[in-house]
Design a protein around this motif. Structure first.
Motif, PDB file in Angstrom:
ATOM      1  N   ASP A 187      -9.629 -33.180  -8.932  1.00 53.93           N
ATOM      2  CA  ASP A 187      -9.075 -31.833  -9.012  1.00 53.93           C
ATOM      3  C   ASP A 187      -9.930 -30.817  -8.266  1.00 53.93           C
ATOM      4  OD1 ASP A 187      -6.911 -32.594 -10.450  1.00 53.93           O
ATOM      5  OD2 ASP A 187      -7.691 -31.924 -12.377  1.00 53.93           O
ATOM      6  N   HIS A 188     -11.228 -31.010  -8.320  1.00 54.34           N
ATOM      7  CA  HIS A 188     -12.121 -30.007  -7.759  1.00 54.34           C
ATOM      8  C   HIS A 188     -13.482 -30.656  -7.526  1.00 54.34           C
ATOM      9  CE1 HIS A 188     -13.310 -25.804  -7.137  1.00 54.34           C
ATOM     10  NE2 HIS A 188     -14.448 -26.147  -7.689  1.00 54.34           N
ATOM     11  N   GLN A 189     -14.069 -30.383  -6.393  1.00 56.88           N
ATOM     12  CA  GLN A 189     -15.418 -30.862  -6.109  1.00 56.88           C
ATOM     13  C   GLN A 189     -16.248 -29.678  -5.646  1.00 56.88           C
ATOM     14  OE1 GLN A 189     -15.886 -34.676  -4.074  1.00 56.88           O
ATOM     15  NE2 GLN A 189     -13.658 -34.840  -4.071  1.00 56.88           N
ATOM     16  N   GLU A 190     -17.511 -29.684  -6.025  1.00 56.55           N
ATOM     17  CA  GLU A 190     -18.415 -28.614  -5.628  1.00 56.55           C
ATOM     18  C   GLU A 190     -19.765 -29.200  -5.259  1.00 56.55           C
ATOM     19  OE1 GLU A 190     -18.878 -25.360  -8.341  1.00 56.55           O
ATOM     20  OE2 GLU A 190     -16.721 -25.105  -8.582  1.00 56.55           O
ATOM     21  N   ARG A 229     -16.821 -25.861  -1.860  1.00 53.26           N
ATOM     22  CA  ARG A 229     -15.821 -26.103  -2.904  1.00 53.26           C
ATOM     23  C   ARG A 229     -14.596 -26.724  -2.252  1.00 53.26           C
ATOM     24  NH1 ARG A 229     -15.673 -20.073  -5.451  1.00 53.26           N
ATOM     25  NH2 ARG A 229     -17.839 -19.955  -6.078  1.00 53.26           N
ATOM     26  N   ASP A 288     -10.774 -27.967  -3.404  1.00 52.88           N
ATOM     27  CA  ASP A 288      -9.843 -28.003  -4.522  1.00 52.88           C
ATOM     28  C   ASP A 288      -8.642 -28.889  -4.215  1.00 52.88           C
ATOM     29  OD1 ASP A 288      -7.972 -26.520  -3.031  1.00 52.88           O
ATOM     30  OD2 ASP A 288      -8.664 -24.627  -3.856  1.00 52.88           O
ATOM     31  N   ARG A 289      -7.864 -29.134  -5.225  1.00 55.16           N
ATOM     32  CA  ARG A 289      -6.737 -30.058  -5.068  1.00 55.16           C
ATOM     33  C   ARG A 289      -5.628 -29.499  -4.188  1.00 55.16           C
ATOM     34  NH1 ARG A 289      -4.460 -29.852 -11.144  1.00 55.16           N
ATOM     35  NH2 ARG A 289      -4.037 -27.636 -11.165  1.00 55.16           N
TER      36      ARG A 289
END
Length: 142
Positions: A3-6, A71, A73-74
């Protein structure tokens, strides 16, 4: 798909930190599936180089460090932010400016536009700013 990577790194505001920021971003992008030979990876590295250089050169000793945030995001959007603690925001020179220095943001704006992205600045709670670049992500999110 995640869903999200940072990812984030904070470096000293020193000239040798610019290649370190570029290398860090290269490694993160590779982990996220964007190979080092991809044109988009070159674009992101150049953007990070310009923004990190600005954070080092234009903070006049008022920002001992700068932070690079990534960041993903999906919605397939990559955001790259470079934060420093200097209160002065970047100058937005006209694209046709012919001076020898101060063209970093012109380059960043052109690269973002060519990639279908945008540039924006947000203030930090401490009185500094983050210069953000948002770009479409062109590979499947891992």
């Amino acid at each position: 798909m995640a869903d999200h990577q940072e990812a984030s790194v904070t470096l000293p505001s020193a000239p040798e930190s610019v290649p370190a920021a570029r290398a860090y971003v290269t490694d993160v992008l590779a982990e996220w599936g964007l190979g080092t030979g991809a044109e988009a990876a070159d674009t992101v590295r150049l953007i990070v180089s310009e923004l990190a250089t600005n954070a080092v050169e234009h903070t006049v000793g008022q920002s001992p460090t700068f932070t690079v945030d990534l960041r993903l995001d999906r919605e397939q959007r990559l955001e790259i932010g470079v934060t420093d603690s200097h209160p002065r925001w970047p100058r937005w020179l006209p694209l046709a400016t012919q001076q020898d220095s101060g063209r970093g943001m012109v380059i960043v704006r052109c690269l973002a536009a060519e990639s279908g992205g945008e540039v924006f600045v947000t203030p930090t709670a401490e009185g500094g700013k983050t210069v953000w670049i948002a770009l479409p992500w062109i590979v499947p999110v891992r």
